[in-house]
Every structure is written in C-alpha cells, then in structure tokens.
Design a protein around this motif. Structure first.
Motif, mmCIF file in Angstrom:
data_model
loop_
_atom_site.group_PDB
_atom_site.id
_atom_site.type_symbol
_atom_site.label_atom_id
_atom_site.label_comp_id
_atom_site.label_asym_id
_atom_site.label_seq_id
_atom_site.Cartn_x
_atom_site.Cartn_y
_atom_site.Cartn_z
ATOM 1 N N LEU A 10 0.827 -1.206 0.000
ATOM 2 C CA LEU A 10 0.000 0.000 0.000
ATOM 3 C C LEU A 10 0.858 1.252 0.000
ATOM 4 O O LEU A 10 0.583 2.208 -0.742
ATOM 5 N N SER A 11 1.911 1.242 0.805
ATOM 6 C CA SER A 11 2.799 2.407 0.886
ATOM 7 C C SER A 11 3.445 2.705 -0.462
ATOM 8 O O SER A 11 3.523 3.865 -0.895
ATOM 9 N N LYS A 12 3.903 1.669 -1.152
ATOM 10 C CA LYS A 12 4.512 1.851 -2.476
ATOM 11 C C LYS A 12 3.497 2.418 -3.467
ATOM 12 O O LYS A 12 3.832 3.271 -4.295
ATOM 13 N N HIS A 13 2.259 1.927 -3.373
ATOM 14 C CA HIS A 13 1.206 2.411 -4.264
ATOM 15 C C HIS A 13 0.950 3.899 -4.022
ATOM 16 O O HIS A 13 0.803 4.685 -4.968
ATOM 17 N N LEU A 14 0.915 4.303 -2.755
ATOM 18 C CA LEU A 14 0.658 5.711 -2.424
ATOM 19 C C LEU A 14 1.801 6.599 -2.890
ATOM 20 O O LEU A 14 1.586 7.683 -3.447
ATOM 21 N N ILE A 15 3.026 6.137 -2.665
ATOM 22 C CA ILE A 15 4.198 6.926 -3.070
ATOM 23 C C ILE A 15 4.237 7.087 -4.587
ATOM 24 O O ILE A 15 4.498 8.177 -5.107
ATOM 25 N N LYS A 16 3.943 6.003 -5.311
ATOM 26 C CA LYS A 16 3.965 6.041 -6.778
ATOM 27 C C LYS A 16 2.970 7.062 -7.316
ATOM 28 O O LYS A 16 3.239 7.750 -8.307
ATOM 29 N N ASN A 17 1.837 7.188 -6.626
ATOM 30 C CA ASN A 17 0.792 8.121 -7.069
ATOM 31 C C ASN A 17 0.846 9.466 -6.350
ATOM 32 O O ASN A 17 -0.081 10.275 -6.475
ATOM 33 N N GLU A 18 1.958 9.679 -5.603
ATOM 34 C CA GLU A 18 2.190 10.942 -4.888
ATOM 35 C C GLU A 18 1.070 11.280 -3.913
ATOM 36 O O GLU A 18 0.713 12.445 -3.697
ATOM 37 N N VAL A 19 0.485 10.237 -3.301
ATOM 38 C CA VAL A 19 -0.580 10.398 -2.318
ATOM 39 C C VAL A 19 0.042 10.548 -0.933
ATOM 40 O O VAL A 19 1.055 9.923 -0.626
ATOM 41 N N ASP A 20 -0.566 11.374 -0.087
ATOM 42 C CA ASP A 20 -0.083 11.551 1.282
ATOM 43 C C ASP A 20 -0.060 10.197 1.988
ATOM 44 O O ASP A 20 -1.060 9.484 2.025
ATOM 45 N N THR A 21 1.073 9.824 2.556
ATOM 46 C CA THR A 21 1.241 8.490 3.143
ATOM 47 C C THR A 21 0.895 8.410 4.624
ATOM 48 O O THR A 21 1.014 7.348 5.226
#
Length: 532
Positions: A10-21
């Motif tokens: 999930l963290s990788k997915h958020l980082i890839k999409n520049e979403v606040d982690t």
C-alpha cells in the motif's frame, strides 16, 4: 499476504501516485477526507429525501403544498429514478472530460445550489423544481466519482480495500442517519425551508473540506489528460501483467447470465425497499401513533438523545485522529470540517434540550427513516461474522434470503394495520410495527446489497465492468421508478380493499421472487464456474 507486507504494498502504491502516506486507523488519511465528504453529501441527500413527500402532502396551513399522496409518490418516483440514472452520465463526463476530483467538486457545488433553491420554495414553486433538477444533476457528477477515488487509493490486490469500503459505507450511513434525524426534525417542527436549507449548509461544508484537502490524493482523480498519460506509461511498463486472462466464451456467457438474473431479481427488492421514502412515510405520518405520554415519552426522549449524541461523539473522535495527521499541511480542510461539527453539535444539543423541555412528545414522521441506517451500523459486523463463521450460502441464496426478509417486513406492517378500516385516511397504530418492518428490511438489505456489488465485480469480464455496473445502477433506477409509482396507488388500494392489503402486495412479491431465486440458486452456482 501478511499485514506488514500489505502495508508495504500500500505504501509503495501511495508513493507512486504521490498520495499523502500518513495514516489514520491503519488507512491513508485520504480515505477519511473522502469519508467526511461523502458523509455530508449523504446528510444532505437523505435529509432532503426525508422531508420531500411529507412537505408535498402537508396542509397549506402548515406551509405544505397539500398534494395528494398519489401526486407526491409520483414526483418521488421520477426524482429517485433520475437520481440513479444521472450517475451513468456523470461517470462518462469524469472519464472523458473532467477527471474524478473536479467532477466531485462540481457535483457538490451544484447540489449546494440545489438545496439553497429548495430552501426558497416559499417564494415560488419554481425554486423547488429548480432545486430538484440541480440535485439530480449534482448527484450524477458526485456519486460515482467519489467512490472511484476510494478504490484508486488502494492497489487492486490490497486486502485493505474491502475494509476501506466498509469504513466509507459507515460514512454513508452516518450521514444518512444524522441528516434524516436533524433535517427531518427541523423541517417538521420548525419549517420546511429550514430543513431544506440545513441540508445545503452541510453539503457546502463537505465541498469546502474536499476542495482544500484534494492535494492529499496526489495524482489520483486528476484531469483526464494527465490520467491518460500516466495510464499509457503504466501499460507500457506492465503490459504482460495487465492483460486479462483468456476465459472460454461459454464461461463468460454463463457468468453474464448470472449477473443478468441477479440484476433482474434486485429490481423486485429495491422496488419494495424504496417504499421507505413514500408509502412507509405516509404510514408513519398518517397511520402511526406518534404522540407519547408518561414513561413511554421519557424513554423515547432518552433513546432519541442517545441516538443523536453518541454518533457525534464517535465521529468527532475520528475527526480528531485525522486532524493530528494533516492539520499542519491542510489546515483549511480541518478548520471547515471542525466548523461543520461545531454547528452540528449546537443543533444536536438544542434539539435534545428542546425535546426534554417540551410538554408533549411527538415523534416526527421522518424519524422512522433513521432506523435503516441505525440497524445497518449495528448489524453489519454481526452479519459479516455470521457469513464468515456460522452460515455462508451462495450469493444467489443470500439474494433470496434478502428478498424473503424484506417481504416479512412488509408482512409485519400488513398485520399491524389489519384493524384499520377500509378507506381510512388516518389511524393510530403502534409504532412497534414500523420499527420491526425497518429491522427486517435492513437485514434483507445486508443479505443482498453488499453481495450484489461484490458478485457483479467478480463475475464481470474486466473490459466490461464499467458497462455492467452501469446496467446495475440502471436496474436501481427502474426499481425506484416502479417503487414510487406503485406507492401512488396506496389510496386507491386502501379505498377498494384496505391499507393492510396494500402492504400485503409488497409482502407477497418479494417472497415469491425469493422462493423462485432460491430454487434457481444451485443452477446459478454452477453457472458462476468457481466464483464464490
């Protein structure tokens, strides 16, 4: 996959999409921004819906329009039909033109204007109709696209996606619960335009808190051009993994047949279930004993106070957790949400104190509509555990059980109204029958609604998911139209037979449909070819 591995994915997915982690309760903070946005939108929608037919049939001396129940139910039918049709168009607009985030904002703004227009109904009827049109248009832009952003927050294989939608679903029901309770109370007790206006105020706050927090979502839900460019890049990089597994045509055909049959039977469910906003509201208003005295009045005041205050305590706690994570970076999102909560707390405390000081306790007709949301919130976990550990039949069998439970709910109403004379326009039936009906209806909904969405998703070929979901929403639109139109016959059937016979019709139709579907369920289970 272990919990720690899921968190890493999930963290990788958020980082890839520049979403606040940052996370709250183990989920991305963006989920809770969407939670509160959806909560206030559902507050406004169900708050207005709770008042719609009551306002139309109310006497002119009480500032209503004195419509017949037939006329009110017909308008309700058309309104709810269009509410479920326009999300198909709104989804296309978001996909092709605006992107999801702008669609949500435009939808929220249009709905805010719609509620404001309805609040001006005292000036002229044109404002009322304009308000309905704006609400229909705004809902079409808002409803499908905010759910899409929730799904995009998580990778497809994330085990947390199901729990995320459960949390989001709780936001829907919390908003519906509070909207019906407070807008309904103010509309009936103070004035219709105040109830309509209150719904719009919180839709406006929902729009503001989403607007100032939208950068939390990074690339998710952005404009179509950017989304297309990113998708093309992703497809080039991951083409082998993204290709859909080839299935034999007969399996695809069989699964589509199952979807079609389940969709068809769902029409019978929602046609009856949506009597909540029409014939069941008429029953609450005109045939139910709502004046309480003595110990009954005291008991109701305490129960109603608890139902008003405790959800707000829980929601305020969730807001506090979210604020800790994002207030420094997104202060306006928290400030506007906190301001909305401050106002809602003030209204809630005022309502409770007003009722405790009242000489007479009269339960509002709209109050009974909160029972659906209340029972969903209290029973959803129990049903999930039951399916997991005690009894977990096939999807079609759950559908059938849901239809039968719905029919039983109407059977309770038919039995409770058995002594109402033929053609009677008013009566004083115990409210216990309406409460029990909502209990059975909600249990039926918990058997059918989550299962339906899950099976449509699982059984659909990937390249047809959007189209098939469109047909699913189309069936809901047809069901709402049929439900409202059938409710318009309440007076004619009551005059020719009785109000009990009217509700017996909605007892027999779902139960017969449920029995037929239960008989078909072994065949349908084979037709799903391994999907459980």
């Amino acid at each position: 996959m272990k919990s720690s591995e899921q968190d890493e994915v999930l963290s990788k997915h958020l980082i890839k999409n520049e979403v606040d982690t940052h996370t709250t309760l183990g989920h991305p903070v963006g989920l809770f921004v969407l939670f509160f946005t959806e909560m206030w939108e559902r507050f406004s929608y169900y708050g207005m819906r709770a008042l719609l037919t009551l306002f139309l049939v109310s006497e002119i001396s009480k500032n209503g329009w004195a419509w017949t129940r037939e006329e009110a139910a017909q308008l309700y039918a058309v309104y709810t039909f269009l509410v479920y049709i326009t999300p198909l168009l709104g989804g296309i607009i978001a996909d092709k033109i605006t992107g999801y985030r702008k669609a949500v904002l435009w939808g929220a703004l249009i709905m805010t204007l719609g509620h404001a227009s309805m609040a001006l109904e005292g000036i002229g009827s044109s404002f009322f109709y304009l308000g309905l049109i704006l609400l229909i248009m705004g809902n079409g832009m808002f409803k499908p696209n905010i759910s899409s952003i929730v799904g995009q927050l998580y990778p497809d294989n994330s085990a947390k996606k199901d729990s995320a939608f459960t949390i989001f679903y709780m936001g829907i029901n919390a908003g519906a619960f509070l909207g019906i309770m407070l807008c309904g109370y103010i509309g009936e007790k103070i004035g219709w335009h105040w109830g309509f206006g209150l719904a719009g105020i919180f839709m406006f706050f929902g729009m503001l808190q989403f607007h100032y927090g939208q950068h939390i979502f990074g690339k998710l839900g952005e404009t179509v051009k950017k989304t297309k460019e990113r998708k093309e890049a992703l497809e080039l990089a991951n083409k082998p993994e993204e290709e859909e597994e080839e299935l034999p045509k007969n399996i695809i055909r069989d699964r589509l047949i199952v979807i079609g049959i389940l969709t068809f039977f769902s029409i019978f469910f929602w046609m009856a279930f949506e009597q909540a906003g029409s014939s069941m509201t008429f029953f609450a208003n005109d045939y139910t004993q709502r004046i309480l005295v003595g110990s009954q009045a005291v008991a109701f005041k305490w129960v109603d106070a608890g139902l008003t205050i405790f959800p707000l305590i829980l929601l305020t706690w969730v807001l506090g957790l979210l604020a800790k994570q994002i207030i420094k970076k997104y202060p306006l999102t928290i400030y506007f949400t906190a301001l909305s909560f401050l106002i809602i707390w003030g209204i809630a405390i005022w309502k409770v104190l007003r009722e405790f000081n009242a000489l007479e306790t009269e339960v509002t007709a709209s109050w009974f509509q909160i029972l659906n949301s209340f029972f969903i919130i209290t029973l959803a976990t129990l049903f999930a555990k039951m399916w997991e550990k005690v009894f977990n039949p096939s999807g079609p069998a759950k559908f059938a059980i849901g239809l039968v439970l719905l029919g039983i709910g109407f059977g309770v109403l038919a039995y409770g109204s058995r002594d109402i004379p033929q053609g009677a326009l008013t009566a004083q039936v115990s409210m216990i029958w309406l409460i029990l009906a909502y209990l059975f209806h909600t249990m039926g909904e918990l058997c059918l609604s989550p299962v339906g969405l899950s099976y449509v998703s699982k059984l659909s070929p990937k390249h047809l998911v959007g189209l098939i979901f469109g047909f699913w929403f189309l069936s809901s639109a047809v069901a709402n139209l049929l439900g409202g139109l059938s409710a318009s016959y309440i007076d004619k059937i009551s005059a020719a037979y009785s109000i009990s016979v009217f509700f017996m019709i909605f007892t027999l139709i779902p139960i017969i449909a449920g029995v037929i579907l239960l008989a078909l369920s072994p065949w349908l289970k084979r037709m799903m070819h391994g999907i459980h």
